[in-house]
Design a protein around this motif. Structure first.
Motif, PDB file in Angstrom:
ATOM      1  N   ALA A  43       0.851  -1.195   0.000  1.00  0.00           N
ATOM      2  CA  ALA A  43       0.000   0.000   0.000  1.00  0.00           C
ATOM      3  C   ALA A  43       0.888   1.248   0.000  1.00  0.00           C
ATOM      4  O   ALA A  43       0.649   2.205  -0.737  1.00  0.00           O
ATOM      5  CB  ALA A  43      -0.922  -0.007   1.207  1.00  0.00           C
ATOM      6  N   GLN A  45       3.957   1.376  -1.066  1.00  0.00           N
ATOM      7  CA  GLN A  45       4.661   1.445  -2.340  1.00  0.00           C
ATOM      8  C   GLN A  45       3.754   2.012  -3.424  1.00  0.00           C
ATOM      9  O   GLN A  45       4.198   2.763  -4.289  1.00  0.00           O
ATOM     10  CB  GLN A  45       5.094   0.036  -2.732  1.00  0.00           C
ATOM     11  N   SER A  46       2.486   1.650  -3.340  1.00  0.00           N
ATOM     12  CA  SER A  46       1.542   2.142  -4.330  1.00  0.00           C
ATOM     13  C   SER A  46       1.359   3.652  -4.176  1.00  0.00           C
ATOM     14  O   SER A  46       1.280   4.383  -5.168  1.00  0.00           O
ATOM     15  CB  SER A  46       0.224   1.397  -4.170  1.00  0.00           C
ATOM     16  N   ASN A  49       4.412   5.331  -5.426  1.00  0.00           N
ATOM     17  CA  ASN A  49       4.374   5.283  -6.880  1.00  0.00           C
ATOM     18  C   ASN A  49       3.711   6.508  -7.456  1.00  0.00           C
ATOM     19  O   ASN A  49       4.147   7.071  -8.436  1.00  0.00           O
ATOM     20  CB  ASN A  49       3.501   4.091  -7.301  1.00  0.00           C
ATOM     21  N   ARG A  50       2.609   6.894  -6.834  1.00  0.00           N
ATOM     22  CA  ARG A  50       1.728   7.831  -7.518  1.00  0.00           C
ATOM     23  C   ARG A  50       1.724   9.214  -6.891  1.00  0.00           C
ATOM     24  O   ARG A  50       1.213  10.147  -7.490  1.00  0.00           O
ATOM     25  CB  ARG A  50       0.302   7.275  -7.555  1.00  0.00           C
ATOM     26  N   GLU A 215      -0.732  13.673  -7.764  1.00  0.00           N
ATOM     27  CA  GLU A 215      -0.797  12.298  -8.219  1.00  0.00           C
ATOM     28  C   GLU A 215      -0.217  12.255  -9.625  1.00  0.00           C
ATOM     29  O   GLU A 215      -0.564  13.068 -10.472  1.00  0.00           O
ATOM     30  CB  GLU A 215      -2.262  11.846  -8.229  1.00  0.00           C
ATOM     31  N   VAL A 216       0.693  11.300  -9.847  1.00  0.00           N
ATOM     32  CA  VAL A 216       1.295  11.197 -11.171  1.00  0.00           C
ATOM     33  C   VAL A 216       1.032   9.815 -11.735  1.00  0.00           C
ATOM     34  O   VAL A 216       0.776   8.875 -10.989  1.00  0.00           O
ATOM     35  CB  VAL A 216       2.819  11.431 -11.113  1.00  0.00           C
ATOM     36  N   ASP A 217       1.115   9.716 -13.044  1.00  0.00           N
ATOM     37  CA  ASP A 217       0.942   8.403 -13.659  1.00  0.00           C
ATOM     38  C   ASP A 217       2.312   7.752 -13.814  1.00  0.00           C
ATOM     39  O   ASP A 217       3.327   8.284 -13.362  1.00  0.00           O
ATOM     40  CB  ASP A 217       0.197   8.503 -14.986  1.00  0.00           C
ATOM     41  N   ALA A 218       2.300   6.572 -14.486  1.00  0.00           N
ATOM     42  CA  ALA A 218       3.539   5.804 -14.594  1.00  0.00           C
ATOM     43  C   ALA A 218       4.619   6.559 -15.348  1.00  0.00           C
ATOM     44  O   ALA A 218       5.791   6.262 -15.224  1.00  0.00           O
ATOM     45  CB  ALA A 218       3.260   4.472 -15.276  1.00  0.00           C
ATOM     46  N   HIS A 219       4.225   7.582 -16.140  1.00  0.00           N
ATOM     47  CA  HIS A 219       5.216   8.340 -16.882  1.00  0.00           C
ATOM     48  C   HIS A 219       5.499   9.673 -16.212  1.00  0.00           C
ATOM     49  O   HIS A 219       5.984  10.607 -16.854  1.00  0.00           O
ATOM     50  CB  HIS A 219       4.723   8.563 -18.310  1.00  0.00           C
ATOM     51  N   VAL A 223      -1.409  13.991 -12.782  1.00  0.00           N
ATOM     52  CA  VAL A 223      -2.794  13.698 -13.098  1.00  0.00           C
ATOM     53  C   VAL A 223      -3.705  14.645 -12.328  1.00  0.00           C
ATOM     54  O   VAL A 223      -4.743  15.064 -12.802  1.00  0.00           O
ATOM     55  CB  VAL A 223      -3.106  12.236 -12.765  1.00  0.00           C
TER      56      VAL A 223
END
Lengths: 610, 414
Positions: A43, A45-46, A49-50, A215-219, A223
């Motif tokens: 959780a 890490q997720s 991630n974002r 919040e960001v996406d994988a790239h 967002v």
């Protein structure tokens, strides 16, 4: 047994079920491990991630002058940053941004260097975007992942060049600064005070940056903003009030023709408050905000007039005849001079000492003079004799005790100390020769191994005006640490002949060296000086003080005009500054025709000067 | 005749149909969720509608297959198998990649749709195996008797590996093992058959390989294998151990990376390990109850790769949590259990082998695909039956289902 008999099939089906349960059970256990046992790790890490923390810069404190006028404030500006990402991505983004922002290749290189040092931090690319650049980038959002633009306060100096040297400027913190203990907790890309007041009071003005999460996406494309509870609000910096009189500062700046180089410092005697501190030529500090454009920097740095040099605090010049007051003060303190008596050798345009003839600036000579008249005429022969009475060794010891080799202690980050020998040994250490007694003759008239800044001279005269003592010069009001009291160690009555002397200097039509600087409304007195210059025309000095007639001096002004040749040139600048300040202070309408010379030039009668 | 019995005689096992339909509808929902992104991706957004069309076509195929007699399937095995091989060969020439699997030649472009022939070749191979082994009257006694089935599988499997598609090749292996098992192949013989693969894997550690070879010889002695049999097994193992290194070196870099990353995803977190790590993060962050339908952040923000095809189960794990994953695993378990049950009840050898071959294929798909999402299987890129987006596989699966249901229906009529 038959190969596909019911019993055989049942046995195989049971075997298959065992394998099925084992296989799915293993999967189930793997999911139990990941989703139940290690859920909190994943959780986190997720989220990591974002969610990206982005600093929210704190608005810098506003700087006011003594009348509440704004010296420095903030206007909204646009800054462009890149989110942390892999090296190649960041470089590719910078190259994509280069044509939009006009980034030269060197700038990309230095930005990449900064990325190397803190790859986990957002990379601030520019803090000074134009509106056109912002819209150009917004249009290309989709192909510029990881790029974000935010509004952040941008520094503004309404008075521009008039306060450049005093206020300093803000800029992006550099590597050397980041490694200093005083900038602990600062991050790359942050704006800091680089010079002047902005640097001196950085801690007070800066405030504390906040943070928000996006919040960001994988790239790494942003967002959206994340839940507002994650926002750490920035703490705005404290405001700062200066003793400066911004109007006076502007008046002084305007009084300088473009071609003239020099400095004017105005100090309030008794308090040491700096009322004005101007150096010419100047530059517009607004150009420096958000990074100095390289061409501007090159032009300023290579200009032979050295606009970046603050002549008021960092330009040191032999004080010339303005120093004669100090010579006299030393003699009075040592008790070797009777201010009313004539000295044995009358001025006949010079005097013989040892095997050399020392000239007075006035070839025709001044005859027998007392101390006040010696000051009035700036008679060199008189002061040669005073110097000889003190003697070289005592002269150097007393001068050093007065702090002539020290800094004024003004609240600015950089100040050049005065230059003054601490004893005869100084000459041997510095220049490799033993000084003879004749050296004191030069020193007594403010030449020789003695260099002082205009601020230092203003401080000395503020002590003369303030009964012999003055606190260190202060720019900022409030709890910025009161300046240390600095003293001439003279009894107040010993000052009287000195003050009388400088009164006669500016007496209208009195024959003093600066009679044309006399002012209509004010008691104006001071001393001219000529600073011998090996590189061209002599520099002109004037240090004076002014106040209401019959009252105490309320302002001390030191003016230095490079290549001005004669002290009376500098006296005009100093007198105008004092006049403007006092007129406003005492409610007298201001006027551009100020000194006696102005009156003559303007053809305006000056009955008060008769 | 009760309603269930009538249904059974017309459509086969009602539980199996219901379970598969439930999985398929859930699959469409997951494909829809996979397209719900904060970062618009047109390649994924609308595909759930196409998946509904595929599902409709697949149900049509199911109904059609239900009308075909089992004996006809047995008859068609040989031409279907031959056609399958031809298609696979053609695919190698005119095939093309797609999506993240751009480098492989697995699809044939038929204008509006891309067809993956390997899915149909797999079904034909199962039929072919049933036809060959259905004639067995006694269990195989030696490796020689296994030569036929092995060749039947190896040819299409080799063609698939040339695409290269390691995952589908693994499914072919599962089909071979499961049908051999159903045809009564002794475990020892089966072990001898697969032992070279074990030898291949162990040869990367010489100590382990030596111990394994000693153990193998002891096993062959105790098992009392034929001398030529034992000798060829040892020889094959030695050969496998010898070619291991050149074989490894002949792999494409991405294949090597995938295998190495399977052992330790953290060696390349941004490259080959990215998929596994992000999938595990998605699943693990789902927790017990999940983040809610369509609300998975890893998926929404495009951290999940191939979220509508190979990694659809990661979306299940992220959005429905441990309860969701266990639920889906149980449904798959029930589906496979029904298959095993039908195989058990069918006296006809061909039918039983075919049903159990399909059991093996689906089981392999489930274990390899789901295992991959949670990191206990290497990434091979094979879809999850009924959940992953993709027409060919859904159609082939429903055809297989139709076959199974026809077999169950005929059984019901007896």
């Amino acid at each position: 047994m038959q190969l596909f008999h019911l019993h055989a099939r049942r046995r195989r089906a049971q075997g298959a079920l065992v394998v099925l349960v084992l296989g799915l059970g293993t999967l189930g256990f793997a999911f139990f491990e990941a989703q139940v046992l290690e859920n909190s790790t994943y959780a986190l890490q997720s989220d990591a991630n974002r969610l990206r923390p982005l600093p929210i810069p704190a608005p810098r404190g506003t700087i006011y002058d003594r009348n509440g006028e704004i010296v420095a404030d903030n206007v909204p500006g646009y800054a462009l940053s890149l989110l942390p990402g892999p090296r190649d991505t960041v470089r590719a983004m910078l190259e994509r941004l280069a044509p939009l922002l006009g980034l030269p290749a060197e700038r990309i290189g230095s930005l990449m260097e900064r990325w190397e040092r803190s790859p986990g931090q957002p990379l601030v690319v520019s803090t000074d975007l134009s509106f056109e650049q912002v819209s150009a980038i917004e249009e290309r959002r989709a192909v510029l992942p990881g790029v974000y633009i935010d509004m952040r306060p941008k520094r503004r100096y309404p008075a521009g060049a008039a306060i450049a040297h005093l206020i300093g400027y803000v800029g992006e913190i550099d590597e050397t600064e980041l490694s200093l203990p005083e900038f602990e907790g600062y991050v790359a890309g942050q704006q800091v005070g680089k010079a002047g007041i902005e640097r001196q009071y950085e801690k007070l003005l800066a405030g504390k940056a906040g943070a928000r999460y996006v919040e960001v996406d994988a790239h790494s494309r942003i967002v959206g903003d994340y839940a507002p509870r994650q926002v750490v609000d920035p703490v705005p910096g404290h405001d700062l009030r200066l003793h400066l009189d911004l109007d006076l500062q502007r008046w002084i700046a305007r009084s300088f023709p473009d071609t003239v180089r020099g400095a004017v410092v105005a100090v309030e005697p008794g308090t040491g408050h700096v009322l004005a501190l101007y150096s010419q030529p100047s530059y517009d500090p607004n150009l420096f905000v958000g990074g100095v454009p390289p061409d501007v920097w090159k032009r300023l740095n290579e200009d032979p007039a050295k606009p970046l040099l603050n002549r008021a605090t960092n330009g040191t010049y032999p004080p010339g005849s303005t120093f004669k007051l100090v010579t006299a003060a030393i003699a009075l303190k040592l008790g070797v001079l009777d201010p009313d008596a004539y000295l044995p050798i009358p001025c006949r345009g010079g005097m013989q000492y040892g095997n050399r003839y020392f000239r007075c600036w006035e070839r025709e000579g001044h005859g027998y003079v007392s101390l006040p008249d010696a000051i009035k005429y700036s008679c060199d022969v008189y002061f040669y004799q005073v110097g000889l009475r003190i003697g070289l060794e005592r002269f150097l010891a007393e001068g050093t005790r007065l702090g002539l080799a020290a800094a004024s202690g003004v609240d600015l980050p950089v100040e050049r100390t005065g230059n003054f020998p601490d004893g005869p040994g100084w000459y041997r250490r510095r220049w490799g020769w033993q000084p003879t007694e004749s050296e004191v003759l030069s020193l007594a008239i403010g030449q020789g191994a003695n260099d002082q800044s205009p601020l230092r001279m203003a401080q000395l005269y503020a002590a003369f005006a303030g009964g012999g003592t003055v606190p260190a010069p202060r720019l900022a009001a409030g709890g910025a640490g009161g300046g240390e009291e600095w003293s001439l160690h003279l009894a107040e009555n010993a000052l009287a002949p000195l003050l009388e002397g400088i009164r006669r200097v500016t007496e209208p039509n009195g024959g003093g060296t600066a009679g044309l600087s006399a002012l209509e409304h004010w008691d104006w007195r001071g001393k001219t000086g000529t600073s011998q210059n090996a590189h061209g025309n002599d520099h002109a000095w004037f240090v004076g003080m002014a106040g209401p007639r019959g009252g105490r001096a309320e302002i001390v002004v030191a003016a230095l005009i490079e290549f001005g040749e004669h002290g009376w040139v500098a006296a005009q600048y100093a007198a105008k500054a004092a006049d403007y300040y006092l007129r406003r202070k005492h409610g007298v309408p201001t006027d551009t025709v100020q000194t006696l010379m102005d009156h003559y030039r303007a053809g305006r009668p000056a009955r008060w000067a008769q | 005749m009760t309603l269930v019995q009538r249904f059974r005689s017309a459509f086969g096992d009602p539980a199996l149909v219901l379970l598969v339909l439930a999985l398929s509808v859930f699959g469409v929902a997951m494909v829809y969720s996979a397209g719900q992104l904060d970062v618009p991706d047109p390649a994924v957004q609308g595909v759930w509608k196409k998946q509904i069309l595929f599902l409709g076509a697949s149900i049509g195929a199911l109904l059609a297959a239900l009308r075909v007699h089992v004996r006809w399937f047995e008859w068609v095995a040989i031409p279907a198998y031959a056609l399958g091989l031809v298609l696979l060969a053609i695919t190698l020439v005119i095939g093309q990649g797609y999506g993240t699997a751009k480098g492989v030649k697995s699809w044939i472009d038929l204008g509006p749709v891309l067809v993956q022939p390997s899915q149909f070749a797999m079904l034909a191979t199962v039929l072919m195996l049933g036809r060959v082994m259905g004639n067995w009257r006694e269990p195989p006694r030696s490796l020689w008797t296994l030569a036929g089935p092995v060749m039947i599988v190896l040819v299409p499997m080799g063609l698939v590996m040339l695409q290269p598609d390691l995952g589908t090749a693994m499914v072919f292996t599962a089909i071979l093992v499961s049908t051999l098992y159903w045809a009564g192949t002794p475990i020892g013989l089966m072990f001898m058959l697969v032992s070279p693969v074990v030898g291949l894997l162990l040869s990367f550690n010489s100590g382990l390989f030596s111990a394994y070879m000693v153990g193998l010889v002891v096993f062959l002695y105790v098992y009392r294998s034929y001398l030529w049999e034992g000798a060829s097994v040892v020889a094959a193992n030695l050969a496998a151990g010898t070619v291991a290194l050149p074989l490894w070196n002949s792999l494409e870099p991405y294949q090597k990376a995938r295998l190495l990353v399977f052992l330790d995803p953290s060696i390349d977190p941004r490259g080959a390990g990215w998929h596994v790590i992000q999938s595990r993060v998605a699943i693990g962050s789902g927790g017990l109850f999940g983040k809610g339908f369509t609300l998975g952040t890893q998926k929404r923000l495009a951290f999940l790769p191939e979220q509508h095809t190979d990694f659809i189960f990661s979306v299940v794990g992220e959005e429905f949590g441990f309860l969701g994953t266990v639920g889906v695993l149980i449904v798959f378990g029930l589906v496979l259990w029904r298959l095993a049950r039908i195989a058990e009840r069918v006296p006809d050898p061909f039918a039983g082998i075919v049903v159990f071959g399909i059991f093996g294929a689906w089981f392999a798909h489930v274990v390899v695909n789901i295992g991959m999402t949670v990191g206990i299987m290497p990434i091979t890129g094979i879809p999850l039956p009924f959940l992953s987006y993709g027409g060919s596989f859904l159609l082939a699966s429903y055809l297989a289902l139709g076959l199974v249901q026809r077999i169950a229906a005929e059984q019901g009529r007896i």
